[in-house]
Scaffold this motif. Structure first.
Motif, PDB file in Angstrom:
ATOM      1  N   SER A  64     -36.083 -35.768  46.787  1.00 20.04           N
ATOM      2  CA  SER A  64     -37.536 -35.589  46.815  1.00 20.04           C
ATOM      3  C   SER A  64     -38.062 -35.378  48.235  1.00 20.04           C
ATOM      4  O   SER A  64     -39.103 -34.739  48.426  1.00 20.04           O
ATOM      5  CB  SER A  64     -38.237 -36.805  46.201  1.00 20.04           C
ATOM      6  OG  SER A  64     -38.148 -37.935  47.076  1.00 20.04           O
ATOM      7  N   VAL A 141     -45.450 -34.581  46.267  1.00 20.69           N
ATOM      8  CA  VAL A 141     -44.280 -34.595  45.369  1.00 20.69           C
ATOM      9  C   VAL A 141     -44.733 -35.002  43.975  1.00 20.69           C
ATOM     10  O   VAL A 141     -45.549 -35.924  43.816  1.00 20.69           O
ATOM     11  CB  VAL A 141     -43.202 -35.579  45.868  1.00 20.69           C
ATOM     12  CG1 VAL A 141     -42.068 -35.720  44.839  1.00 20.69           C
ATOM     13  CG2 VAL A 141     -42.631 -35.132  47.215  1.00 20.69           C
ATOM     14  N   ARG A 170     -43.162 -30.396  46.209  1.00 15.59           N
ATOM     15  CA  ARG A 170     -41.948 -30.319  45.394  1.00 15.59           C
ATOM     16  C   ARG A 170     -42.143 -30.951  44.018  1.00 15.59           C
ATOM     17  O   ARG A 170     -42.730 -32.026  43.911  1.00 15.59           O
ATOM     18  CB  ARG A 170     -40.782 -31.058  46.078  1.00 15.59           C
ATOM     19  CG  ARG A 170     -40.206 -30.365  47.286  1.00 15.59           C
ATOM     20  CD  ARG A 170     -40.913 -30.745  48.561  1.00 15.59           C
ATOM     21  NE  ARG A 170     -40.740 -32.143  48.929  1.00 15.59           N
ATOM     22  CZ  ARG A 170     -41.559 -32.809  49.767  1.00 15.59           C
ATOM     23  NH1 ARG A 170     -42.606 -32.203  50.307  1.00 15.59           N
ATOM     24  NH2 ARG A 170     -41.322 -34.076  50.073  1.00 15.59           N
ATOM     25  N   ARG A 252     -35.289 -28.812  40.780  1.00 14.47           N
ATOM     26  CA  ARG A 252     -36.237 -28.932  41.888  1.00 14.47           C
ATOM     27  C   ARG A 252     -36.894 -27.576  42.137  1.00 14.47           C
ATOM     28  O   ARG A 252     -36.201 -26.553  42.202  1.00 14.47           O
ATOM     29  CB  ARG A 252     -35.517 -29.404  43.153  1.00 14.47           C
ATOM     30  CG  ARG A 252     -36.394 -29.618  44.387  1.00 14.47           C
ATOM     31  CD  ARG A 252     -35.504 -30.162  45.503  1.00 14.47           C
ATOM     32  NE  ARG A 252     -36.246 -30.534  46.696  1.00 14.47           N
ATOM     33  CZ  ARG A 252     -36.387 -29.761  47.781  1.00 14.47           C
ATOM     34  NH1 ARG A 252     -35.830 -28.546  47.799  1.00 14.47           N
ATOM     35  NH2 ARG A 252     -37.049 -30.185  48.829  1.00 14.47           N
ATOM     36  N   ILE A 254     -40.388 -25.540  44.314  1.00 21.04           N
ATOM     37  CA  ILE A 254     -41.358 -25.638  45.391  1.00 21.04           C
ATOM     38  C   ILE A 254     -42.606 -24.842  45.020  1.00 21.04           C
ATOM     39  O   ILE A 254     -42.503 -23.713  44.511  1.00 21.04           O
ATOM     40  CB  ILE A 254     -40.786 -25.075  46.719  1.00 21.04           C
ATOM     41  CG1 ILE A 254     -39.398 -25.666  46.997  1.00 21.04           C
ATOM     42  CG2 ILE A 254     -41.751 -25.318  47.868  1.00 21.04           C
ATOM     43  CD1 ILE A 254     -39.374 -27.132  47.253  1.00 21.04           C
TER      44      ILE A 254
END
Length: 256
Positions: A64, A141, A170, A252, A254
């Motif tokens: 993270s 996050v 993220r 993950r 962005i």
């Protein structure tokens, strides 16, 4: 002649495990499952995974990149395993929101964290992942661990998560996925559909909820499909990491 697009018969359906149910009923059915299992959720997680879920979550924390002063949203945060670690990492200048659609899970998580002394930088919000009640560009996050498979409209939830993230923020999705070998897949099926409901019966007196959990895992998009969904929602540089032979994957993405 009846218009097939009108009336109750025309309501779109979605999967609840292996069943097809009207979309408007899925959230309530999922809520019943988690109301039933909330009190023994942590115990069952340890038993079901042999404690390995703690390693999966630790890797999520590491990937993270959370730093002091960050704002973090832990969706479907349940009993607060990730929130506790994020609270420590963001420090007194940061903020962590534990959000869950299920009131029973949220209460268990809140009580557990307050009892362990985590309070000052953590808030608790009952929220639907598809309609997050937070401002645009707010969080550094966003995480959702073992919750996306229970969401009715995953595409809407991913777009909602994108909206509340700051540019460069993220999203991490920790979720059960597709085992990478056929042999492991067969063994995992035996475990999921035989042993898991039996454990649910013995520990929580609820075999059906754990049968649903096993079915919901099989209905969740595989690694590449979820990667594509995140890209379609607007995330960039989407990657995933398989763990425990692909039984679990961490995606993950962005926000551009």
């Amino acid at each position: 002649m009846n218009d097939p697009r009108k009336g109750n018969d025309a309501e779109p359906t979605t999967h609840f495990g292996y069943q097809q149910v009207p979309e408007s009923q899925k959230a309530d059915k999922v809520a019943e499952v988690f109301h039933s299992v909330a009190a023994k959720y942590d115990l069952m997680n340890d038993l079901m995974s042999g404690g390995v879920h703690r390693l999966w979550k630790r890797f999520t924390i590491e990937l993270s990149g959370v730093r002091p002063g960050n704002r973090v949203l832990d969706i479907a945060g349940g009993t607060g395993d990730l929130t506790r670690q994020f609270s420590r990492l963001v420090g007194v200048t940061g903020e962590v929101v534990l959000a869950d659609i299920n009131a029973s899970m949220l209460k268990v998580g809140r009580d557990k964290l307050l009892d362990s002394g985590v309070a000052g930088n953590v808030s608790f919000v009952q929220a639907d992942a598809e309609k997050l009640p937070f401002p645009d560009n707010h969080f550094d996050v966003v995480t959702i661990a073992f919750g996306l498979r229970n969401v009715t409209h995953k595409d809407e939830a991913l777009r909602s998560m994108l909206r509340v993230l700051k540019p460069g923020g993220r999203l991490l999705v920790l979720e059960f996925s597709k085992p990478s070998s056929s042999l492991l897949s067969k063994a995992y099926d035996v475990y999921s559909f035989s042993l898991l409901p039996l454990m649910g019966k013995l520990i929580t007196n609820d075999a059906e909820s754990y049968r649903y959990l096993a079915e919901s895992i099989r209905m969740h998009p595989d690694q590449e499909s979820l990667k594509a969904m995140m890209g379609e929602a607007g995330f960039e540089r989407v990657t995933y990491h398989n763990m425990t032979g692909g039984i679990v994957a961490l995606h993950r993405g962005i926000k551009p």
